[in-house]
Write a protein that holds these residues in place. Structure first.
Motif, PDB file in Angstrom:
ATOM      1  N   THR A  93       0.864  -1.180   0.000  1.00 40.79           N
ATOM      2  CA  THR A  93       0.000   0.000   0.000  1.00 40.79           C
ATOM      3  C   THR A  93       0.902   1.232   0.000  1.00 40.79           C
ATOM      4  O   THR A  93       1.974   1.208   0.590  1.00 40.79           O
ATOM      5  N   HIS A  94       0.452   2.258  -0.672  1.00 42.24           N
ATOM      6  CA  HIS A  94       1.260   3.470  -0.751  1.00 42.24           C
ATOM      7  C   HIS A  94       0.490   4.647  -0.186  1.00 42.24           C
ATOM      8  O   HIS A  94      -0.594   4.970  -0.666  1.00 42.24           O
ATOM      9  N   SER A  95       1.022   5.274   0.862  1.00 42.65           N
ATOM     10  CA  SER A  95       0.421   6.499   1.391  1.00 42.65           C
ATOM     11  C   SER A  95       1.092   7.673   0.706  1.00 42.65           C
ATOM     12  O   SER A  95       2.206   8.055   1.051  1.00 42.65           O
ATOM     13  N   TYR A  96       0.384   8.239  -0.258  1.00 43.45           N
ATOM     14  CA  TYR A  96       0.994   9.294  -1.080  1.00 43.45           C
ATOM     15  C   TYR A  96       1.394  10.498  -0.236  1.00 43.45           C
ATOM     16  O   TYR A  96       2.380  11.162  -0.510  1.00 43.45           O
ATOM     17  N   GLY A  97       0.594  10.755   0.821  1.00 42.54           N
ATOM     18  CA  GLY A  97       0.855  11.935   1.632  1.00 42.54           C
ATOM     19  C   GLY A  97       2.204  11.895   2.337  1.00 42.54           C
ATOM     20  O   GLY A  97       2.752  12.912   2.714  1.00 42.54           O
ATOM     21  N   MET A  98       2.736  10.673   2.522  1.00 35.59           N
ATOM     22  CA  MET A  98       4.016  10.541   3.214  1.00 35.59           C
ATOM     23  C   MET A  98       5.188  10.487   2.254  1.00 35.59           C
ATOM     24  O   MET A  98       6.331  10.581   2.649  1.00 35.59           O
ATOM     25  N   TYR A 202      -7.985  -1.652   8.105  1.00 42.44           N
ATOM     26  CA  TYR A 202      -6.642  -1.305   7.646  1.00 42.44           C
ATOM     27  C   TYR A 202      -5.890  -0.518   8.708  1.00 42.44           C
ATOM     28  O   TYR A 202      -6.491   0.206   9.501  1.00 42.44           O
ATOM     29  N   LEU A 204      -3.410   2.040   8.302  1.00 44.52           N
ATOM     30  CA  LEU A 204      -2.685   2.879   7.362  1.00 44.52           C
ATOM     31  C   LEU A 204      -1.742   3.806   8.103  1.00 44.52           C
ATOM     32  O   LEU A 204      -1.859   4.030   9.297  1.00 44.52           O
ATOM     33  N   ARG A 205      -0.833   4.352   7.319  1.00 44.13           N
ATOM     34  CA  ARG A 205       0.174   5.218   7.907  1.00 44.13           C
ATOM     35  C   ARG A 205      -0.098   6.675   7.585  1.00 44.13           C
ATOM     36  O   ARG A 205      -0.842   6.992   6.657  1.00 44.13           O
ATOM     37  N   ASP A 208      -3.291   8.988   6.268  1.00 41.12           N
ATOM     38  CA  ASP A 208      -4.331   8.016   5.958  1.00 41.12           C
ATOM     39  C   ASP A 208      -4.813   7.281   7.200  1.00 41.12           C
ATOM     40  O   ASP A 208      -5.821   6.597   7.165  1.00 41.12           O
ATOM     41  N   LYS A 209      -4.050   7.419   8.269  1.00 41.50           N
ATOM     42  CA  LYS A 209      -4.384   6.731   9.512  1.00 41.50           C
ATOM     43  C   LYS A 209      -5.783   7.099   9.983  1.00 41.50           C
ATOM     44  O   LYS A 209      -6.520   6.283  10.502  1.00 41.50           O
ATOM     45  N   GLN A 210      -6.116   8.379   9.805  1.00 36.16           N
ATOM     46  CA  GLN A 210      -7.390   8.842  10.347  1.00 36.16           C
ATOM     47  C   GLN A 210      -8.556   8.549   9.417  1.00 36.16           C
ATOM     48  O   GLN A 210      -9.688   8.794   9.753  1.00 36.16           O
ATOM     49  N   ARG A 211      -8.223   8.058   8.238  1.00 34.43           N
ATOM     50  CA  ARG A 211      -9.313   7.839   7.277  1.00 34.43           C
ATOM     51  C   ARG A 211     -10.267   6.780   7.792  1.00 34.43           C
ATOM     52  O   ARG A 211      -9.835   5.767   8.320  1.00 34.43           O
TER      53      ARG A 211
END
Lengths: 212, 425, 614
Positions: A93-98, A202, A204-205, A208-211
């Motif tokens: 998975t890719h967290s674009y924001g990071m 999920y 997420l990092r 996206d963690k708060q999503r």
């Protein structure tokens, strides 16, 4: 020892002709036996009910799903091979924001790439599942083609060692069959597999963690 | 202590794009096949149907149709999970660990078939369990398993159950799920050895009735006990037995016992006394021996728990034997994220005593069960008729049609077959 | 009419099945049976062939060590070429070759995997047809009426039963023997080979390596030995702590254990032991809980030694009789109570000493927690008015309870827990009270410097960060003081003062490096740590007694209602990330260890953690 009870039952229903039967209750031995069996049955039912009630009263979590805690994962590569599915339910998975949008992405490129281009000789991903797209100088966007990803975690290792850790492994819930005990979790050396509520399956990092 | 750089420490600050919007991180939505309560509803309905079909309708065809439906739903659609057999482990862990919440569906899957077995016998095995169904539907030419072999193999489910409880209640392994032979077939994906075991068992089940149910299934062992105390249960004859011996080979699962001549007079008294003496001797002895053995097995099983494994690896490493232990990644991960040695060892000690105590208790109970079984074998119950062994009977409804009385009851035209036979008409 | 026949007389047996009885005529039945047998045969051959092909396919996928995926991941075929390319990076032909090989490898893998997938379904269908046809054949060939087993008389059931008993006995004996041989030699020796036997006390399950030296800073930092942690900063870097829990629903609650006596003191942690105090007007107790199970390992009463005078003081209900938090160094643990009773125990619960330091004259009740320096227990007893001259700071010998030094303090009652800092090689105890912030030398008790800046009821404990000591009280200011001075540094070393807003009364301030946070009546204030400039305030709509904590970069604000508000503070504001309820009110501060948070509610001690994370 058993026939009489059911005989009565069956007989009545079947409407069979009358027949001489040993009358239950005439033998004291039989009586005692029947009483014991009834007692045992009662105890059994009560026990089952009690333990079910005891466990059900504890029910405080919704159903759970398996997930990887990305902070514990050490990218050993077992996710690709230990899953009961032919192609693992674990994918990147890719967290674009990071993501730093690096030109030299250590998750995308071999340790010593010959060129910083999309050639197979430079790519780290064994299935070519990462797409690299030029955005603006010097930034490139990386995205995962989930169908191709086999969850080997090579890119994750690269990204976590030298980059921001925006690439990480997650159990993809559309594929996971939610085994009672996840086969990968048994092999995971870092105990990174956790059961999370199915409502939020999920881990997420970053942002996206708060999503939800 | 945690030496990992705190998250959110970005080595390369994410760029602020002017003309480019960041894509949303995409994760696929949950694919849950049906909801929990639906499974429970289907289970309850199937249990009711199985009991009704085998006890009231006494219809083999009905049971076959039901088991096909169950195989399709619980087997291939739900991919063999949730299942009552595996639920034993969740319940065991739930009872042992107050912090573990067993999902309601799983509780229902554990309790419903057992409760039904206490009242109506093992209808679950007959028509609801996909594991039973897949084997039963394959049965072509049942061979008779000799009594000594049969009894010997019937010990296996109890050993399996004891180990499963030990590992589950300590939170180590769920071996029933791990070594389930058919779930790989249901979900059409499994490690090779799992497939091969499943295929071998299926091949065997063409000639030996339900090998998994009889000689492996731990839930079957529990249901067998429950079924012995059931209120209504299937019997071959709808009314009474004439010992025509037509049903002798009807049961592929060895659940029909031939008549056992009763002892009379002084012989009977001696036999009764010997039985009491044997029980008094063998019950405590067997419980003691297996309790002790169970404790040892428990202690030896410590590395099967992840915490136990970590602790034993840490110990091995301290004693310079780390090279001999292959999965050193466990230690790497421990160093990266884990607790300090003291905590690890403390956890392992608690775990060890838990393993030991549990192993001891389970071993003792296993010893008691074994002793009771031996006493039953040495002093069998007398009977004048063909009787059903309700612990073994899975309510498959095969035997009914072999009984001439049943055929009469059903109104099957028996004229051709029974007329002319000297049946004391 | 069928009647039971006499069992003695051998039952007459029906002749073998008559073919004519059945619904279908013989010929048609036979034909159908034959056809279905053929179908079964064809299906069997198909399934076998398909199975064989699938096996060969899978063998190809899985050949070599590991399976196809491993081969793909390791790219063994590509490796030599890639190495060669490094040597001559300009070799376009080699590049081309690698690309083609890579393409081929991937294509091969995915094609075989797809084939295996489809083949599986085909095999299932084939097997289904086979079974169905075979069962149909069997059904059609079966006599409509059962045939009896005409073999010899059945074996004597009693005999076969006894045979079975022998078989079962021998089989279990063999099994038991085999198992025993497997487990015979397995024993776990938990002793650390680096520590000799006599050092680890065999009396109880000693889980902590006993050593004579006071633990070093690293060892202290691994644990949570004092109020607000080893350095009194209330900051932990632990990354794996849960951020959601629900005490009422037992969600992420590993255990909760009732605490006999009430108290506002917070838990402290060493290894697998959790220490906590509780007291009423009459009783005072120190508890030790097992961190793993939550079981109370031991509890010890703290009693006033005979001959010493101790009166139960009148205290505010909010403070109670057990407000000071215990302190431990992993070998010993110390506890002090509102009536001046103080005692030292080994971590196994053996009392070393107990004494009474005189009932502190404190309007709310004594609340200053203990802290340790080397083998000394640092006790601050601020009481009465400044001019009464009753306030003092003491260092007690950890083993005996004897005072190593006592220094009188020119201050009024305070509720501040001192912190130990080392600045430019100088160790200091920082205290804060009305009117002075005073630093002492922990070895001698000599005053190092003082700053006159605090007034009123001082309760916020100091913090040390950025080379500055931060102190606060609700009447005058938040101040940053350089701790390198001597004498009165009021005019020289106070770097900044912030007097306008956000002055904390109960909760200690928190410094995360760039910012100072204070909690005042439910509002969270942030200040620039280097300038004191007010940054923002955020209304949490909750009330607080616990000190704010920083967990791996996130603020944990524990309200009096037991709700922990978790969020991130930046220069721009506070971003709340979630709230986790304990289900009990609380006035204590949380304690943190790997994967676990310990929270004390009004009646229970909670261990928060994720089940799989421990």
């Amino acid at each position: 020892m058993t026939a009489p009870e059911s005989n009565q039952n069956q007989g009545a229903e079947a409407g069979s002709p009358a027949r001489p039967l040993p009358v239950p209750g005439t033998s004291p031995l039989f009586n005692r036996r029947a009483l014991l069996i009834t007692g045992a049955r009662g105890i059994g039912l009560a026990g089952i009910g009690a333990s079910a009630g005891f466990l059900a009263s504890r029910e405080n979590q919704s159903t759970t799903r398996w997930q990887i805690d990305p902070d514990k994962c050490i990218q050993c590569g077992r996710c690709a091979t230990a899953c009961v599915l032919e192609v693992s339910a674990v994918k990147c998975t890719h967290s674009y924001g990071m993501c730093g949008y690096c030109k030299l992405c250590t998750g995308y490129f071999e340790p010593e790439p010959v060129n910083l281009d999309e050639g197979a000789e430079n790519q780290l991903c064994p299935t070519g599942a990462i797409q690299r797209k030029f955005i603006e100088d010097p930034y490139y966007e990386y995205s995962i083609t989930k169908d191709l990803c086999i969850g080997c975690g090579k890119c994750v290792k690269g990204c976590n060692m030298f980059g921001n850790g925006s690439l990480y492994l997650q159990v993809n819930q559309d594929r996971c069959v939610n085994c009672n005990i996840c086969a990968i979790s048994r092999e995971c050396p870092a105990q990174a597999f956790v059961q999370v509520p199915a409502a939020q399956p999920y881990l997420l990092r970053g942002k996206d963690k708060q999503r939800p | 202590m945690c030496l990992v750089p705190a998250l959110g420490v970005e080595r390369f600050p994410p760029p602020d794009f002017t003309g480019h919007t960041l894509p949303e991180t995409w994760v696929p939505a949950l694919d849950s096949r049906g909801v929990g309560w639906l499974d429970v509803a289907v289970l309850a309905a199937a249990l009711a149907a199985a009991s009704w079909l085998s006890l009231k309708r006494r219809s083999r065809h009905g049971v076959v149709v039901l088991s096909l439906v169950s195989l399709a739903y619980f087997g291939f659609w739900k991919r063999g999970c949730v299942c009552a057999i595996g639920s034993i482990q969740n319940v065991a862990l739930g009872l042992a660990d107050p912090g573990y919440a067993v999902p309601l569906t799983v509780i229902a899957f554990f309790t419903l078939p057992l409760a039904v077995a206490l009242v109506w016998g093992r209808g679950f095995c007959a028509g609801v369990c996909p594991h039973g169904a897949i084997q039963d539907l394959l049965l072509i030419k049942p061979l008779k398993v000799p009594a000594w072999l049969d009894e010997m193999l019937r010990i296996v489910p109890w050993v399996y159950l004891a180990l499963a409880l030990l590992f589950a209640a300590t939170g180590s392994l769920f071996i029933i799920c791990q070594f389930d032979p058919f779930v790989g077939i249901f979900r059409m994906a499994a490690p090779r050895c799992m497939f091969l075991t499943g295929a071998a068992l299926l091949l065997l089940s063409m000639f030996v009735g339900r090998p998994y149910c009889r000689y492996l299934c731990p839930y079957g062992a529990l249901l067998g006990v429950a079924s012995r105390f059931s209120k209504w249960r299937p019997t071959v004859t709808p009314d009474t037995c004439t010992q025509c011996r037509l049903c002798e080979n009807a049961c592929p699962f060895g659940a029909l016992n031939p008549p056992m001549p009763a002892l009379h007079g002084p012989e009977r008294v001696t036999s009764g006394r010997r039985r009491v003496v044997m029980l008094a001797l063998i019950l405590p002895l067997s419980a003691l021996i297996f309790g002790w053995l169970g404790g040892r097995v428990g202690i030896a099983s410590l590395p099967l728990h992840p915490d136990g494994q970590l602790a034993t690896l840490v110990l091995a490493e301290e004693r310079g034997a780390a090279a001999a232990v292959p999965p050193s990644e466990v230690l790497t991960a421990f160093r990266q994220h884990g607790a300090d040695r003291t905590t690890v060892i403390a956890k392992a000690k608690v775990l060890e005593s838990r393993f030991f105590l549990l192993g001891r208790w389970l071993g003792a109970v296993f010893g008691l069960i074994l002793a009771l079984k031996l006493s039953r074998l040495c002093f069998p119950m007398s009977s004048t008729d063909y009787t059903t062994d309700h612990g073994r009977c899975v309510s498959c409804a095969r035997c009914f049609s072999t009984c001439p009385y049943e055929l009469v009851r059903r109104g099957v035209p028996m004229a051709a077959s029974t007329e002319g036979r000297d049946r004391g008409e | 009419m069928i009647r039971p026949s006499d069992p003695k007389s051998a039952p007459s047996l029906p002749s073998p099945a008559l073919d004519a009885s059945g619904t279908a005529p013989v010929s048609s039945r036979h034909i159908w049976a034959q056809a279905s047998a053929r179908i079964a045969f064809i299906a069997a051959v198909f399934s076998l062939l398909l199975g064989a092909w699938l096996i060969s396919n899978s063998l190809h996928l899985y050949q070599g060590p590991g399976n196809g995926k491993v081969r793909l991941v390791e790219a063994r075929e590509l490796l030599p070429h890639k190495t060669a390319l490094r040597a001559e990076p300009k070799n376009e032909a080699l590049k081309q070759h690698i690309r083609e090989l890579d393409q081929q490898l991937r294509h091969d893998y995915f094609r075989r995997e797809q084939l295996a997938n489809r083949g599986g379904y085909l095999l299932l269908a084939g097997a289904l047809v086979f079974v169905a046809a075979l069962q149909l054949t069997r059904h059609l060939k079966q006599a409509p009426v059962p045939t009896p087993c005409l073999s010899a008389r059945p074996a004597d059931p009693a005999h076969s039963s006894r045979l079975a008993a022998v078989a079962v006995t021998s089989a279990t004996a063999a099994l038991a023997g085999f198992t025993l041989s497997l487990v015979w030699n397995t024993r776990w020796t938990w002793q650390n080979p680096l520590i000799s036997n006599n050092q680890s006390n065999a009396l109880t399950t000693t889980r902590i390596p006993e050593c004579d030296a006071f633990p070093d800073a690293r060892e202290l930092a691994k644990n949570w030995p004092f109020f607000r942690g080893a350095d009194g900063s209330n900051i932990t870097q632990l990354a794996d702590l849960p951020e959601t829990w629900d005490g009422a629903k037992n969600e992420n609650v590993l255990w909760k254990t009732g605490v006999d006596l009430p108290g506002e003191s917070s838990p402290v942690i060493w290894g697998s032991r959790i220490f906590l105090t509780g007291a009423t007007k009459k009783l005072r107790e120190l508890y030790c809980f097992d961190a793993i199970t939550g079981v109370l390992s031991w509890k010890q009463p703290v009693t006033t030694p005979q001959g010493e005078r101790a009166e139960a003081p009148e205290v505010m209900e909010d403070t109670g009789y057990a407000a000071p938090t215990a302190a431990t160094d992993g070998r010993m643990v110390f506890a002090i109570f509102a009536n001046g009773d103080i005692a030292g125990f080994t971590v196994d619960g053996k009392r070393l000493w107990a004494r009474n330091l005189g009932t502190p004259e404190n309007t709310y009740g004594h609340a200053t927690s203990l802290t340790l320096w080397q083998n000394r227990v640092i006790v601050v007893l601020d009481q009465a008015e400044a001019k009464a001259g009753k306030s003092k700071i003491m260092a007690l010998d950890a083993r005996t309870g004897e005072a190593a030094w006592t220094t009188s303090r020119p201050v009024a009652s305070s509720w501040v827990t001192p912190i130990l800092i080392t600045h430019q090689g100088r160790e200091q105890i920082i205290t804060s009270a009305d009117p002075f912030v005073i630093a002492y030398d922990p070895a001698t008790g000599k005053e190092l410097w003082r700053a006159n800046c605090m007034r009123g009821d001082v309760a916020s404990s100091p913090s040390f960060a950025n080379g500055l000591v931060y102190v606060a009280c609700d009447q005058t200011c938040i101040a940053a003081i350089r701790p390198d001075g001597t004498g009165d540094v009021t005019d020289t070393h106070i770097v900044w003062k912030q007097q306008d807003s956000g002055l904390p009364d109960l909760c200690s301030l928190l410094c995360d490096g760039p910012r100072i946070y204070t909690l005042v009546f439910g509002k969270l204030y942030a200040f620039d740590a280097l300038t004191g400039k007010s940054l923002w305030k955020h209304d949490t709509k909750a009330l607080f007694e616990a000190s704010p904590a920083l967990v791996n970069g996130r603020l944990h604000l524990l309200s009096t209602e037991g709700v922990t508000i978790i969020g991130e503070g930046t220069n721009d504001g506070f971003k709340e990330m979630g709230r986790a309820a304990l289900g009990e009110n609380t006035g204590s501060s949380p304690a943190f260890s790997t994967g676990r948070i310990y929270l004390r509610g009004t009646s229970n001690l909670f261990c928060i953690g994720t089940r799989n994370g421990n």
